[in-house]
Design an enzyme around this catalytic site. Structure first.
Site, PDB file in Angstrom:
ATOM      1  N   LYS A 185       0.845  -1.201   0.000  1.00 49.42           N
ATOM      2  CA  LYS A 185       0.000   0.000   0.000  1.00 49.42           C
ATOM      3  C   LYS A 185       0.881   1.253   0.000  1.00 49.42           C
ATOM      4  O   LYS A 185       0.711   2.161  -0.812  1.00 49.42           O
ATOM      5  CB  LYS A 185      -0.897  -0.012   1.232  1.00 49.42           C
ATOM      6  N   CYS A 206      -7.029  -1.015   2.009  1.00 54.45           N
ATOM      7  CA  CYS A 206      -7.190  -2.172   2.895  1.00 54.45           C
ATOM      8  C   CYS A 206      -8.246  -1.863   3.946  1.00 54.45           C
ATOM      9  O   CYS A 206      -8.471  -0.710   4.264  1.00 54.45           O
ATOM     10  CB  CYS A 206      -5.893  -2.464   3.630  1.00 54.45           C
ATOM     11  N   GLU A 228     -23.883   4.274  -6.663  1.00 59.97           N
ATOM     12  CA  GLU A 228     -22.772   4.580  -7.569  1.00 59.97           C
ATOM     13  C   GLU A 228     -23.230   4.281  -8.986  1.00 59.97           C
ATOM     14  O   GLU A 228     -23.882   3.278  -9.233  1.00 59.97           O
ATOM     15  CB  GLU A 228     -21.585   3.726  -7.158  1.00 59.97           C
ATOM     16  N   LYS A 230     -17.410  -6.223  -7.000  1.00 55.93           N
ATOM     17  CA  LYS A 230     -16.955  -7.119  -5.949  1.00 55.93           C
ATOM     18  C   LYS A 230     -16.731  -8.540  -6.424  1.00 55.93           C
ATOM     19  O   LYS A 230     -17.452  -9.045  -7.271  1.00 55.93           O
ATOM     20  CB  LYS A 230     -17.961  -7.096  -4.791  1.00 55.93           C
ATOM     21  N   ILE A 270     -21.840  11.691   0.022  1.00 54.49           N
ATOM     22  CA  ILE A 270     -22.170  10.387   0.613  1.00 54.49           C
ATOM     23  C   ILE A 270     -21.691  10.295   2.065  1.00 54.49           C
ATOM     24  O   ILE A 270     -22.042   9.367   2.788  1.00 54.49           O
ATOM     25  CB  ILE A 270     -21.596   9.251  -0.249  1.00 54.49           C
ATOM     26  N   HIS A 310     -13.330   7.076  -7.366  1.00 52.60           N
ATOM     27  CA  HIS A 310     -12.141   6.222  -7.289  1.00 52.60           C
ATOM     28  C   HIS A 310     -10.980   6.794  -8.083  1.00 52.60           C
ATOM     29  O   HIS A 310      -9.892   6.239  -8.077  1.00 52.60           O
ATOM     30  CB  HIS A 310     -12.450   4.818  -7.796  1.00 52.60           C
TER      31      HIS A 310
HETATM   32  N1  GLN Z   1     -20.597   7.161   4.380  1.00 47.13           N
HETATM   33  C1  GLN Z   1     -19.482   6.415   3.881  1.00 47.13           C
HETATM   34  C2  GLN Z   1     -18.452   7.349   3.297  1.00 47.13           C
HETATM   35  O1  GLN Z   1     -18.830   8.382   2.804  1.00 47.13           O
HETATM   36  C3  GLN Z   1     -19.921   5.435   2.810  1.00 47.13           C
HETATM   37  C4  GLN Z   1     -18.792   4.604   2.278  1.00 47.13           C
HETATM   38  C5  GLN Z   1     -19.184   3.441   1.392  1.00 47.13           C
HETATM   39  O2  GLN Z   1     -20.211   3.379   0.808  1.00 47.13           O
HETATM   40  N2  GLN Z   1     -18.326   2.488   1.255  1.00 47.13           N
HETATM   41  O3  GLN Z   1     -17.264   7.050   3.308  1.00 47.13           O
HETATM   42 ZN    ZN Z   2     -20.237   3.804  -1.351  1.00 48.10          ZN
END
Ligand code: GLN
Ligand code: ZN
Length: 774
Positions: free
Chosen positions: A18, A532, A681, A118, A447, A710
């Site tokens: 990492k 990770c 997403e 995933k 989010i 990402h």
């Molecule tokens: N609330 C979380 C964030 O904003 C949601 C993360 C996720 O969906 N993996 O990091």
């Molecule tokens: Zn998410």
């Protein structure tokens, strides 16, 4: 009887990979340093496996980012949009590789990343191969050969690991044209033959083909593809010993096909499916020269193996087919396990009592060896002691008083259908919420998390080490929260968040505050690329002692007149991203967590938060691999979410968030969650994911992501406008929210600010267009 392994964690005991990746990406280290670190990790892993007594040690299980991306590189399955990089002398092969993984914005080049999703029912993410009509493949990248040679130079003749051709095709997506990717098999196979030819020339003896799709329901055509592939390989390479590895579930209706294959070894996941051993042994169809690799040690969880149970299975197999045709193995690759339990020295996180019940990757290999030794009556003097110690530890666990809390069990028992229902239906709630919140068309939000800068992380680390006081730490977090609220206000976002600066990880944070959880210091597991996670360990009954998030959410709300969203992780995700106890049904553990989250939701409402988001990004990945088992899982999972969300008044708006998964087949269940707003997403798939919400006439509100988080790439306003307009063709404007794909914790402030300002501008532009028409 041999010992074998399917794959070893590649991130490094101290997450060396990492760090090396991130330094390289940041331009702090040259590529040579990264490659040197990678080589060192591979070397350590090989030597360690040898030392732990593993006979068949894997190679090519290492990856700089992702093993599926590696296969794309190996087979020259490079989507067209990257070809310009490939042929541009200013870009290296690493630039190309990481451009596919993360997107690239450099020297006038601006290309998005490949889609990510995933890996089966794990929390590991892989990059989705893209196939086009007339797709060609060729063996162009010698990684697998190089790593084989590298181990050879250390005196270790490894078993190279490949994703099998059928699974490789099934993992991908048809990008353009009207064709079935499985029909690419004939075009694909010669490249695999070329790999095998080169390995044979180097005297390789064993090769492992991972075909995890064998644990799913395959079509006849796909099964035929399996049969054809492995028959051809055996025909062309009779001297190679092929292991066909399946994991995460039984072979199911694929078993008959598999038993007929001329492969040297079949690997079975006996943790997820121990009944299949009987099925195979009783079928009388196992070829007389086929070996069985018995995956008895759980590669997906951290509990010590139950030697008594495993030895029973092994003995059964020995009695039937004899020692020589048996290999002992972990159930799947150990990349889903943390590296080494011996690193855990902090008793405050992980008590000696809990620790005695655990085994990480290194210890799992030792278990494999002990099981083999005991079953094969080797090294008996030391082996017997090890078996005795194992039996004792497992007995201690069953009778431990720290695990069971009768009050919690009773509360779950007493749940009724009322507890998982909001007071009124969505249409009634929606009006009340509109009045209460008064949001514009296309409300904008994020989010939850904002960039976790170096400073945020180092302050937290220092606080945890006791180097800074609680007071100083809180002052720092307040400052971060204040600045983030200010930024969001200035940017013109409609629903704000506090930024989650106090959280290391969305599950660990809650685990630390709940009873029944234990923690590790180094129990890292790769999620994707350099990212990770350190899953908590749910060892006992779960309960909430005190509010967990109210302080930060109310603080943020006190700073602004705009609504702030309270931010929680949902019960299914907490379950899914933890190492879960295996001594009671998962459904029961999940209901316990749901009640704890429900208490928190109610407390947030009491504290004045009008909007509360309960993240459930992991609901889909918990789906059993076989459809026949879905309903049972979905019933308790959706119910758990509803229990957590249903303690509030109608005007309190419940959001949920999901990401990086397909929704098509569970849209009814997503609707059954009955969240007032769901954010998903969407930007990487260019709103493709919305089709199903459209067809289903999804009734509640929905925020499809318009910004791929990402990638460090800043999306342009026009791109986001186009995505919003695309979304609007599928979902009525009144139902739409505008937001990024996911949390922003991995991003930097600079790009985050630019992107969010553009996102708000995009929403405003769309509002204007609507106003103009009206
Ligand atoms: N609330 C979380 C964030 O904003 C949601 C993360 C996720 O969906 N993996 O990091
Ligand atoms: Zn998410």
């Amino acid at each position: 009887m041999k010992t074998t392994n399917l794959g070893y964690p590649r991130i490094g005991n101290q997450r060396e990979l990492k760090k090396a990746l991130e330094n390289y990406w940041a331009g702090k280290e040259p590529v040579e340093t990264l490659l040197e670190t990678a080589k060192l990790i591979r070397r350590q892993n090989w030597l360690l496996q040898k030392e732990q007594g593993i006979d068949l040690i894997p190679s090519n299980d290492f990856s700089l980012y992702d093993q599926v991306l590696d296969m794309c590189m190996t087979l020259n399955a490079i989507p067209d949009r990257y070809i310009s990089i490939k042929h541009n002398k200013n870009f290296s092969s690493e630039d190309l590789y990481f451009a596919m993984a993360r997107g690239i914005q450099k020297d006038g080049v601006d290309i998005t990343a490949m889609e990510m999703t995933k890996w089966f029912d794990t929390n590991y993410h892989y990059l989705v191969p893209e196939f086009s009509e007339g797709q060609k493949f060729s063996f162009v990248n010698s990684k697998i050969i190089d790593e084989y040679k590298e181990a050879l130079a250390l005196g270790i003749k490894t078993k190279p690991v490949l994703i099998g051709p059928v699974s490789f095709l099934l993992l991908g997506k048809e990008k353009n044209g009207n064709f079935n990717r499985i029909d690419l098999l004939n075009e694909l196979l010669p490249s695999y033959y070329e790999i095998l030819k080169q390995l044979t020339a180097l005297d390789a003896e064993h090769v492992q083909f991972d075909e995890p799709y064998l644990a799913t329901e395959l079509s006849n055509k796909e099964r035929e593809a399996i049969r054809f592939t492995y028959t051809q390989i055996a025909d062309k390479f009779p001297e190679l010993k092929i292991t066909l590895a399946n994991y995460f579930d039984c072979f199911g209706e694929n078993l008959n096909t598999v038993l007929e294959l001329p492969v040297h070894t079949l690997h079975l996941d006996l943790v997820r499916c121990n009944l299949q051993l009987d099925d195979i042994l009783n079928s009388n169809k196992l070829k007389s020269n086929t070996h069985l690799s018995l995956g008895v040690v759980d590669g997906r969880n951290i509990w010590k193996n139950d030697f008594e149970k495993s030895l029973e299975l092994i003995q059964k197999a020995v009695n039937n087919i004899g020692e020589d045709r048996i290999l002992i193995a972990p159930s799947c690759s150990l990349i889903h396990s943390p590296c080494d339990l011996e690193l855990e020295k902090n008793e405050a996180n992980l008590s000696a009592e809990v620790k005695q019940w655990l085994a990480f990757a290194k210890q799992k290999l030792e278990e494999v060896k002990t099981l083999r030794d005991f079953a094969a009556k080797k090294n008996l003097a030391t082996t017997i002691d090890k078996v005795k110690a194992n039996v004792l530890a497992n007995k201690n666990r069953k009778t431990s008083t720290t695990i069971h809390n009768p009050e919690v069990k009773q509360r779950v028992e007493a749940l009724t259908t009322k507890d998982d229902q909001r007071i009124n239906s969505f249409s009634v709630r929606q009006k009340l919420q509109q009045t209460a919140l008064n949001l514009p068309l296309y409300p904008t939000t994020t989010i939850g998390s904002f960039p976790q800068t170096k400073e945020v992380r180092s302050q937290r680390a220092n606080f945890k080490k006791g180097n800074i006081s609680t007071e100083d730490y809180n002052t720092f977090l307040e400052k971060e929260t204040r600045e983030t609220i200010k930024f969001q206000e200035n940017a013109g976002l409609d629903v704000l968040v506090h930024g989650e600066f106090e959280r290391n990880d969305m599950v660990e944070y809650f685990g630390e505050k709940l009873n029944g959880f234990a923690f590790t210091s180094f129990g890292w597991v790769q999620s994707y690329g350099s990212r990770c996670v350190k899953p908590p360990i749910i060892f006992g009954d779960v309960s909430r002692e005190n509010p967990m998030t109210v302080e930060w959410s109310s603080y943020a709300q006190s700073l602004t007149k705009k609504p702030v969203k309270g931010m929680l992780t949902g019960p299914v995700t907490i379950l899914q991203w933890s190492f879960v106890r295996n001594d009671q049904p998962r459904s029961q553990t999940c209901a316990q967590i749901a009640l704890a989250i429900r208490d928190e939701v109610v407390d947030l409402e009491k504290a004045g938060l009008q909007i509360i988001q309960i993240d459930e990004p992991a609901i889909r990945e918990g789906l059993p691999l076989r459809k026949a088992d879905w309903e049972v899982y979905l019933n308790w999972a959706i119910k758990s979410f509803r229990i957590s969300a249903s303690g509030v008044q109608d005007q309190t708006q419940i959001h949920t968030h999901m990401c990086y998964s397909e929704f098509n087949d569970i849209i009814q269940n997503i609707a059954d969650m009955d969240a007032d707003v769901i954010t998903i997403e969407c930007s990487r798939s260019q709103m493709e994911l919305l089709d199903v919400f459209h067809e289903f006439k999804y009734p509640n509100e929905i925020g499809p992501g318009v910004y791929d988080i990402h990638s460090p790439r800043v999306p342009e306003r026009s791109e986001m406008v186009a995505l919003i307009e695309k979304a609007n063709k599928l979902i009525p404007a009144e139902q739409l929210w505008i937001n990024p794909d996911c949390g922003l914790k991995t991003r930097h402030w600079e790009e985050t600010k630019k992107a969010l300002i553009e996102m708000v501008a995009a929403a405003q532009e769309c509002r204007k267009k609507v106003a103009a028409i009206a």
